[in-house]
Design a protein around this motif. Structure first.
Motif, PDB file in Angstrom:
ATOM      1  N   GLU A   1       0.859  -1.176   0.000  1.00 57.70           N
ATOM      2  CA  GLU A   1       0.000   0.000   0.000  1.00 57.70           C
ATOM      3  C   GLU A   1       0.901   1.234   0.000  1.00 57.70           C
ATOM      4  O   GLU A   1       1.903   1.262   0.707  1.00 57.70           O
ATOM      5  CB  GLU A   1      -0.860  -0.005   1.268  1.00 57.70           C
ATOM      6  CG  GLU A   1      -1.710   1.233   1.419  1.00 57.70           C
ATOM      7  CD  GLU A   1      -2.340   1.342   2.813  1.00 57.70           C
ATOM      8  OE1 GLU A   1      -1.920   0.591   3.718  1.00 57.70           O
ATOM      9  OE2 GLU A   1      -3.239   2.177   2.966  1.00 57.70           O
ATOM     10  N   SER A   2       0.555   2.247  -0.792  1.00 52.58           N
ATOM     11  CA  SER A   2       1.340   3.479  -0.722  1.00 52.58           C
ATOM     12  C   SER A   2       0.395   4.666  -0.548  1.00 52.58           C
ATOM     13  O   SER A   2      -0.696   4.688  -1.114  1.00 52.58           O
ATOM     14  CB  SER A   2       2.194   3.647  -1.976  1.00 52.58           C
ATOM     15  OG  SER A   2       1.374   3.708  -3.112  1.00 52.58           O
ATOM     16  N   ALA A   3       0.820   5.595   0.293  1.00 49.53           N
ATOM     17  CA  ALA A   3       0.026   6.807   0.519  1.00 49.53           C
ATOM     18  C   ALA A   3       0.995   7.968   0.608  1.00 49.53           C
ATOM     19  O   ALA A   3       1.949   7.928   1.384  1.00 49.53           O
ATOM     20  CB  ALA A   3      -0.779   6.692   1.803  1.00 49.53           C
ATOM     21  N   SER A   4       0.788   8.980  -0.213  1.00 49.86           N
ATOM     22  CA  SER A   4       1.686  10.134  -0.160  1.00 49.86           C
ATOM     23  C   SER A   4       0.890  11.426  -0.121  1.00 49.86           C
ATOM     24  O   SER A   4      -0.114  11.581  -0.820  1.00 49.86           O
ATOM     25  CB  SER A   4       2.628  10.120  -1.366  1.00 49.86           C
ATOM     26  OG  SER A   4       1.890  10.187  -2.558  1.00 49.86           O
ATOM     27  N   HIS A   5       1.343  12.320   0.736  1.00 50.95           N
ATOM     28  CA  HIS A   5       0.753  13.657   0.850  1.00 50.95           C
ATOM     29  C   HIS A   5       1.776  14.667   0.381  1.00 50.95           C
ATOM     30  O   HIS A   5       2.941  14.547   0.718  1.00 50.95           O
ATOM     31  CB  HIS A   5       0.431  14.000   2.310  1.00 50.95           C
ATOM     32  CG  HIS A   5      -0.667  13.199   2.889  1.00 50.95           C
ATOM     33  ND1 HIS A   5      -1.963  13.631   2.928  1.00 50.95           N
ATOM     34  CD2 HIS A   5      -0.657  11.983   3.460  1.00 50.95           C
ATOM     35  CE1 HIS A   5      -2.710  12.719   3.499  1.00 50.95           C
ATOM     36  NE2 HIS A   5      -1.946  11.703   3.836  1.00 50.95           N
ATOM     37  N   ASN A   6       1.323  15.670  -0.327  1.00 43.33           N
ATOM     38  CA  ASN A   6       2.166  16.813  -0.652  1.00 43.33           C
ATOM     39  C   ASN A   6       1.306  18.047  -0.417  1.00 43.33           C
ATOM     40  O   ASN A   6       0.346  18.276  -1.148  1.00 43.33           O
ATOM     41  CB  ASN A   6       2.647  16.726  -2.098  1.00 43.33           C
ATOM     42  CG  ASN A   6       3.671  17.796  -2.431  1.00 43.33           C
ATOM     43  OD1 ASN A   6       3.847  18.755  -1.662  1.00 43.33           O
ATOM     44  ND2 ASN A   6       4.329  17.667  -3.558  1.00 43.33           N
ATOM     45  N   GLU A   7       1.628  18.790   0.632  1.00 43.81           N
ATOM     46  CA  GLU A   7       0.738  19.871   1.072  1.00 43.81           C
ATOM     47  C   GLU A   7       1.525  21.159   1.306  1.00 43.81           C
ATOM     48  O   GLU A   7       2.660  21.110   1.748  1.00 43.81           O
ATOM     49  CB  GLU A   7       0.092  19.509   2.417  1.00 43.81           C
ATOM     50  CG  GLU A   7      -0.779  18.296   2.377  1.00 43.81           C
ATOM     51  CD  GLU A   7      -1.170  17.831   3.770  1.00 43.81           C
ATOM     52  OE1 GLU A   7      -1.988  16.895   3.846  1.00 43.81           O
ATOM     53  OE2 GLU A   7      -0.670  18.373   4.782  1.00 43.81           O
ATOM     54  N   ILE A   8       0.876  22.269   1.039  1.00 40.76           N
ATOM     55  CA  ILE A   8       1.446  23.561   1.422  1.00 40.76           C
ATOM     56  C   ILE A   8       0.416  24.318   2.257  1.00 40.76           C
ATOM     57  O   ILE A   8      -0.775  23.989   2.215  1.00 40.76           O
ATOM     58  CB  ILE A   8       1.856  24.406   0.196  1.00 40.76           C
ATOM     59  CG1 ILE A   8       0.681  24.524  -0.782  1.00 40.76           C
ATOM     60  CG2 ILE A   8       3.076  23.808  -0.486  1.00 40.76           C
ATOM     61  CD1 ILE A   8       0.911  25.520  -1.896  1.00 40.76           C
ATOM     62  N   TYR A   9       0.899  25.293   3.007  1.00 44.33           N
ATOM     63  CA  TYR A   9       0.033  26.047   3.909  1.00 44.33           C
ATOM     64  C   TYR A   9       0.236  27.535   3.649  1.00 44.33           C
ATOM     65  O   TYR A   9       1.376  28.005   3.635  1.00 44.33           O
ATOM     66  CB  TYR A   9       0.380  25.707   5.365  1.00 44.33           C
ATOM     67  CG  TYR A   9       0.553  24.220   5.563  1.00 44.33           C
ATOM     68  CD1 TYR A   9      -0.547  23.380   5.610  1.00 44.33           C
ATOM     69  CD2 TYR A   9       1.823  23.655   5.618  1.00 44.33           C
ATOM     70  CE1 TYR A   9      -0.395  22.003   5.728  1.00 44.33           C
ATOM     71  CE2 TYR A   9       1.994  22.286   5.735  1.00 44.33           C
ATOM     72  CZ  TYR A   9       0.885  21.464   5.793  1.00 44.33           C
ATOM     73  OH  TYR A   9       1.044  20.114   5.887  1.00 44.33           O
ATOM     74  N   VAL A  10      -0.849  28.240   3.428  1.00 38.94           N
ATOM     75  CA  VAL A  10      -0.750  29.686   3.218  1.00 38.94           C
ATOM     76  C   VAL A  10      -1.722  30.377   4.176  1.00 38.94           C
ATOM     77  O   VAL A  10      -2.770  29.834   4.494  1.00 38.94           O
ATOM     78  CB  VAL A  10      -1.036  30.090   1.746  1.00 38.94           C
ATOM     79  CG1 VAL A  10      -0.062  29.401   0.805  1.00 38.94           C
ATOM     80  CG2 VAL A  10      -2.454  29.766   1.352  1.00 38.94           C
ATOM     81  N   THR A  11      -1.320  31.555   4.641  1.00 40.49           N
ATOM     82  CA  THR A  11      -2.081  32.228   5.685  1.00 40.49           C
ATOM     83  C   THR A  11      -2.490  33.620   5.236  1.00 40.49           C
ATOM     84  O   THR A  11      -1.649  34.424   4.839  1.00 40.49           O
ATOM     85  CB  THR A  11      -1.247  32.310   6.981  1.00 40.49           C
ATOM     86  OG1 THR A  11      -0.950  30.976   7.407  1.00 40.49           O
ATOM     87  CG2 THR A  11      -2.010  33.029   8.082  1.00 40.49           C
TER      88      THR A  11
END
Lengths: 283, 157
Positions: free
Chosen positions: A156-166
Motif C-alpha cells: 500500500e502506498s500513501a503520499s501527501h504533498n501539502e502547502i500552507y498559506v495564511t
C-alpha cells in the motif's frame, strides 16, 4: 527479509510505471503570507530533481484540493498544465491558514496466475528494453485480482504533498490530524518561520509520534550555488524534528516511512510519504 | 471629517507630558519614489505581546480595497501583531508620510518598565528596514538611526 523484497519489487515497479517518482514532487506557492481583503495565491506544481526548477514533468492537477481555514473544501481555479509544470490559483476569501495539496493512495505489487506474473496498480509504463522480453500482465486495482491468484506481494502506498498559506492571522484547524498514515503537525506555525530561528514539526504515524524518522530539508535555488544544501534531521522519541533555518527562502521538506501494517486488505506492506514546501522569512 | 476626529483623538490621548518618538523618513534620490509604509510598535523587553503605536499605509485607497494588500511587506510587524489587528484602527492607522521628521505620541498608559520600540519601513519598488530603540517608561531620551529606509528614531519625554 520478505518485506524488504516486497518493497524493492514495489519500488522497482513504481519507477517502471511512472518515471516521475524518481524526481522530487513539489508545490511552489507565490507567497505564504497574505494581507488585504482580496488575496489570491498562485501555485506551481511539478516533479524535478532541482528545486524549484520545472524541467522534467508537470504535476497532475486532478488530485489537487484546497481547504479553507474552517476545514471546508475550497475551489482550485485557473488550472493549467504546461510541458514542465502545472499552475493553479486559490482565492483566499477567508482569514486564517489554508491547506492546499494532493493525497495519493494506491496499492501496487505482483501476483501469479498459473505461474505467470501479473502486476497491480500504476500505469502501463514503456515496454521493457529487450524487444523479446515478455510483456507483463496488468490489473488496475486489487479488486480485479482473480480468485485463483497466488504469491500476492502487495504494497500500500500513501503520499501527501501539502502547502500552507495564511491570510491575516494564522489558524490551526487545517493541521488537525486524521490519525491515519503519516502526518505532520507543526509546533511552529508555518507562517512564523524566520531565518536563524529554530522551528519544530511533529510527525505522526497513525496518530502516534514517529520516532527516528529521517526528514530531509532542501532549499530552493540550487542553480545559484554549488552545494545542494541538504539538511537531514532525525525525529526524537516525541516525533519532533527541529530545523534551524540557515537563510530565508523556500524550502522543500520530505520524509517517508515504511512498515508492515497496511490498512488495505491483502497488502503486506505500506509505504508512506509526506512532502511540503515552507517559506522562511528574513528576520 | 474623519481625519479631524482622528487628530482630536490623538491629541486627547497624548497629554503634554507624555513621551513621544520622532521618526525621520529620509529623502531618497530614486527614479520611482513611493512613500514608505511604516509601522511603529512597542514590545516588553522581557518578551510579550507587541502593541502597535502607529501604522502608515495607503489608508485612502479607493474602491473596495482598503489599502491593506501590501501591509505584509512590513514583515516583522505583520508577524508580531499586525496580522491580528483590525484595520483601520482608531488612533493607530494613518496615511503614509512624506520625507521629513514626524512626531508620534507614545501610549500614555504604558506601565513603567523596560520596552523596545521598533520602527519598520517598507517602500514600494524600494527596500525595507527595521530600527529598534530601548524604551524606558517613564521615558528617558534614547535614539537610534537607520541606514537606508529610515533616518533617526529619537525618543523624547
Amino acid at each position: 527479509m520478505r518485506i524488504k523484497t516486497v518493497l524493492l519489487t514495489a519500488a522497482a515497479l513504481m519507477i517502471a510505471a511512472a518515471p516521475a517518482t524518481a524526481h522530487r514532487q513539489w508545490l511552489l506557492p507565490s507567497a505564504t503570507i497574505f494581507s488585504g481583503t482580496d488575496a489570491w495565491v498562485t501555485v506551481d506544481g511539478a516533479a524535478s530533481n532541482d528545486l524549484f526548477f520545472p524541467d522534467h514533468q508537470p504535476m497532475r492537477l486532478d488530485g489537487v484540493k484546497a481547504w479553507a481555514p474552517d476545514g471546508s473544501e475550497a475551489k482550485i481555479e485557473n488550472g493549467a498544465t504546461g510541458r514542465y509544470r502545472s499552475t493553479f490559483d486559490v482565492k483566499l476569501d477567508k482569514e486564517g491558514t489554508w491547506k492546499i495539496g494532493t493525497a495519493m493512495n494506491g496499492v501496487s505489487g505482483t501476483f501469479k496466475v498459473d505461474g505467470a506474473e501479473w502486476r497491480v496498480g500504476g500505469r502501463r509504463g514503456p515496454p521493457p528494453a529487450g524487444a523479446n522480453a515478455p510483456q507483463p500482465n496488468f490489473v488496475a486495482s486489487v479488486d480485479e485480482i482473480p480468485a485463483n491468484a497466488t504469491d500476492l506481494k502487495l504494497t500500500e502506498s500513501a503520499s501527501h504533498n501539502e502547502i500552507y498559506v495564511t491570510a491575516g492571522a494564522p489558524t490551526e484547524t487545517v493541521f488537525q490530524p486524521t490519525n491515519k498514515g503519516l502526518e505532520m503537525v507543526p509546533l511552529t506555525h508555518p507562517s512564523e518561520l524566520v531565518a536563524g530561528e529554530a522551528a519544530r514539526f511533529r510527525f505522526l504515524v497513525d496518530g502516534k509520534p514517529a520516532a527516528n524518522l529521517k526528514v530531509s530539508v532542501l532549499p530552493g535555488g540550487k542553480r545559484y550555488r554549488d552545494s545542494d544544501g541538504l539538511m537531514e534531521i532525525t525525529t526524537g522519541a516525541d516525533g519532533v524534528a527541529q530545523v534551524t533555518w540557515p537563510q530565508a527562502g523556500m524550502f522543500w521538506m520530505n520524509t517517508s516511512y515504511s512498515d508492515d501494517k497496511p490498512s488495505v486488505a491483502r497488502a503486506t506492506a505500506r509505504r508512506l510519504s509526506y512532502t511540503t514546501t515552507l517559506e522562511v522569512m528574513a528576520p | 471629517m474623519k481625519k479631524t476626529s482622528l487628530l482630536i483623538a490623538g491629541l486627547a490621548a497624548a497629554p503634554a507630558s507624555a513621551a513621544s518618538v520622532n521618526v525621520t523618513i529620509p529623502r531618497l534620490n530614486v527614479a520611482e519614489y513611493h512613500r514608505p509604509y511604516v509601522a511603529i510598535w512597542v514590545e516588553p523587553a522581557a518578551g510579550g505581546t507587541a502593541r502597535t503605536v502607529a501604522v502608515w499605509y495607503d489608508i485612502k485607497k479607493g474602491g473596495a480595497e482598503p489599502g491593506t494588500k501590501w501591509l505584509h511587506d512590513l514583515r516583522s510587524w505583520w508577524r508580531k501583531g499586525g496580522r491580528s489587528l483590525k484595520l483601520p484602527a482608531d488612533g493607530v492607522s494613518g496615511a503614509t508620510r512624506a520625507p521629513g521628521t514626524h512626531k508620534v505620541a507614545l501610549p500614555a498608559d504604558l506601565k513603567p518598565g523596560q520596552y523596545t520600540l521598533y520602527v519598520e519601513a517598507a517602500r514600494e519598488t524600494g527596500g525595507r528596514e527595521i530600527v529598534s530603540v530601548p524604551l524606558t517608561v517613564p521615558a528617558k531620551a534614547a535614539s537610534a538611526a537607520g541606514k537606508s529606509e529610515l533616518g533617526a528614531v529619537t525618543i523624547s519625554r
